[in-house]
Design a protein around this motif. Sequence first.
Motif, short mmCIF file in Angstrom:
data_model
loop_
_atom_site.label_atom_id
_atom_site.label_comp_id
_atom_site.label_asym_id
_atom_site.label_seq_id
_atom_site.Cartn_x
_atom_site.Cartn_y
_atom_site.Cartn_z
N ASP A 212 0.94 -1.08 -0.10
CA ASP A 212 -0.03 -0.15 0.02
C ASP A 212 0.93 1.24 -0.05
O ASP A 212 0.50 2.26 -0.69
N THR A 213 1.85 1.16 0.79
CA THR A 213 2.80 2.52 0.82
C THR A 213 3.35 2.54 -0.46
O THR A 213 3.61 3.70 -0.87
N ILE A 214 4.17 1.34 -0.95
CA ILE A 214 4.57 1.55 -2.64
C ILE A 214 3.42 2.08 -3.46
O ILE A 214 3.68 3.14 -4.23
N ASP A 215 2.20 1.72 -3.73
CA ASP A 215 1.32 2.03 -4.36
C ASP A 215 0.98 3.73 -4.12
O ASP A 215 0.76 4.54 -5.06
N ARG A 216 1.15 4.20 -2.71
CA ARG A 216 0.83 5.44 -2.42
C ARG A 216 1.99 6.27 -2.86
O ARG A 216 2.00 7.46 -3.72
N ILE A 217 3.34 5.89 -2.80
CA ILE A 217 4.44 6.72 -3.62
C ILE A 217 4.34 6.84 -4.95
O ILE A 217 4.65 7.77 -5.47
N THR A 218 4.03 5.72 -5.57
CA THR A 218 3.93 5.86 -6.96
C THR A 218 2.82 6.62 -7.32
O THR A 218 2.88 7.46 -8.36
N GLU A 219 1.68 6.66 -6.81
CA GLU A 219 0.49 7.74 -7.09
C GLU A 219 1.04 9.09 -6.99
O GLU A 219 0.56 9.87 -7.78
N LEU A 220 1.59 9.23 -5.99
CA LEU A 220 2.12 10.54 -5.59
C LEU A 220 3.23 11.08 -6.67
O LEU A 220 3.36 12.23 -7.27
N ALA A 221 3.95 10.15 -7.13
CA ALA A 221 5.06 10.56 -8.03
C ALA A 221 4.34 10.74 -9.34
O ALA A 221 4.99 11.46 -10.20
N HIS A 222 3.39 9.92 -9.92
CA HIS A 222 2.77 10.24 -11.12
C HIS A 222 2.13 11.54 -11.16
O HIS A 222 1.65 12.34 -12.09
N ALA A 223 1.60 11.94 -9.93
CA ALA A 223 0.84 13.17 -9.63
C ALA A 223 1.55 14.56 -10.13
O ALA A 223 1.17 15.35 -10.59
N ALA A 224 2.95 14.29 -10.00
CA ALA A 224 3.86 15.67 -10.11
C ALA A 224 3.97 15.61 -11.65
O ALA A 224 4.76 14.77 -12.18
N VAL A 225 3.48 16.47 -12.04
CA VAL A 225 3.54 16.66 -13.74
C VAL A 225 4.93 17.25 -13.93
O VAL A 225 5.83 17.05 -14.66
N CYS A 226 5.41 18.35 -13.01
CA CYS A 226 6.74 18.91 -13.46
C CYS A 226 7.23 19.57 -12.18
O CYS A 226 6.36 19.87 -11.28
N THR A 227 8.32 20.29 -12.34
CA THR A 227 8.89 20.90 -11.21
C THR A 227 9.56 22.22 -11.64
O THR A 227 9.80 22.38 -12.82
N GLN A 228 9.36 23.22 -11.00
CA GLN A 228 9.84 24.58 -11.33
C GLN A 228 10.71 25.19 -10.18
O GLN A 228 10.45 24.97 -8.80
N LYS A 229 11.74 25.94 -10.41
CA LYS A 229 12.51 26.86 -9.23
C LYS A 229 12.38 28.09 -9.64
O LYS A 229 12.48 28.57 -10.58
N ALA A 230 12.15 28.71 -8.54
CA ALA A 230 12.26 30.30 -8.45
C ALA A 230 12.88 30.57 -7.28
O ALA A 230 12.47 30.34 -6.12
N ASP A 231 13.97 31.48 -7.12
CA ASP A 231 14.72 31.98 -5.79
C ASP A 231 15.28 31.05 -4.91
O ASP A 231 14.92 31.19 -3.77
N GLY A 232 15.62 30.13 -5.66
CA GLY A 232 16.03 28.91 -4.75
C GLY A 232 15.16 28.02 -4.32
O GLY A 232 15.39 26.94 -3.48
N ILE A 233 13.72 27.78 -4.56
CA ILE A 233 12.85 27.41 -4.05
C ILE A 233 11.93 26.59 -5.30
O ILE A 233 12.01 26.75 -6.16
N THR A 234 12.18 25.14 -5.02
CA THR A 234 11.56 24.18 -6.19
C THR A 234 10.09 23.69 -5.82
O THR A 234 9.71 23.43 -4.61
N PHE A 235 9.27 23.96 -6.73
CA PHE A 235 7.73 23.75 -6.76
C PHE A 235 7.71 22.40 -7.44
O PHE A 235 8.24 22.43 -8.69
N ALA A 236 6.58 21.63 -7.08
CA ALA A 236 6.11 20.81 -7.89
C ALA A 236 4.74 21.04 -8.19
O ALA A 236 3.83 21.25 -7.17
N LEU A 237 4.30 20.98 -9.57
CA LEU A 237 2.94 21.23 -10.02
C LEU A 237 2.10 20.15 -10.03
O LEU A 237 2.43 19.01 -10.75
N VAL A 238 1.04 19.82 -9.10
CA VAL A 238 0.33 18.71 -9.18
C VAL A 238 -1.15 18.89 -9.23
O VAL A 238 -1.72 20.03 -9.29
N PRO A 239 -1.79 17.94 -9.81
CA PRO A 239 -3.23 18.19 -10.11
C PRO A 239 -4.16 18.44 -9.09
O PRO A 239 -3.79 18.18 -7.80
N GLU A 240 -5.16 18.93 -9.00
CA GLU A 240 -6.17 19.43 -8.00
C GLU A 240 -6.68 18.21 -7.23
O GLU A 240 -6.70 17.01 -7.68
#
Length: 283
Positions: free
Chosen positions: A21-49
């Motif tokens: 179940d934990t592996i499934d949750r990790i995989t689910e969250l990993a798939h949720a992250a579409v891309c990452t962006q960096k701004a002023d040294g901070i990294t953001f992950a854009l995820v679905p609603e």
Amino acid sequence: MDKQPQAVGQITADQLHITADTIDRITELAHAAVCTQKADGITFALVPEKYKREDLTDAIEKAQPAPNRKKGTVALTSIDSFLQYIADQNQAANAYIYADPEKQTLTAVFNENKENAIGWRDHRATFKAELSREFANWMHHNKQSKNQEDFAIFLEDNIADIVEPSGEVLLSVATSLQAKTEAAFSSAKRLDNGQVQFMYTENIDARAAGGSLEIPREFALGIRIFKNGDGYKVKARLKYRLHSQQLKFWYELDRPENVIETAFKESIEKAQSSGYTVLFGSP
């Protein structure tokens, strides 16, 4: 059944020793992250609603055979145990030991901020020098006035801590004080031999009889200051008050704070000889 081939980079529950179940949750969250962006040294992950960020660091670390790094605080109750522990850590180059004489504590911070190194400061060992049971008892009764009988009982109960004069002499004083509780004391004077002489009268077989009682003005304790520590000689002055033909006694330890400071100084010196840098203050 044939074992299904494993994709490169794919993590299985058996490999991390955690549930599917934990592996499934990790995989689910990993798939949720579409891309990452960096701004002023901070990294953001854009995820679905409707998705939220979850920190899986602790869950993954706890599934490992060992933590990623050392952390936590160990409390030691003897200076020798403290010295052994810091020697085992072998972190003199990355650590400071903080000595606080007021609180009688030593605190080793192994992952310190030193020079160009940056540490989390959450891996520590502490030593708290606690008063021994016997010295704490003498400190508790210090400067407390007692009547003859109570003072005599206190001397009897703690005679083993007294080294000057001998225990036999102080025990004789205690016995005499108990025997003269009904006597009427009239005067007191200091003698050249360092004792105080009390004059009294008492009724014996319906007769008034006079006498004297001599007790030392000073005595000394041979006592441990701290638990698991060394013994020290502590001087005390015997005080008295004569009021309405009755005697009250108490004692005053000679600068006990200095004795405590001296005893703890030895612990600091042992820490300094360990190879660690000792600073005075609190971490």
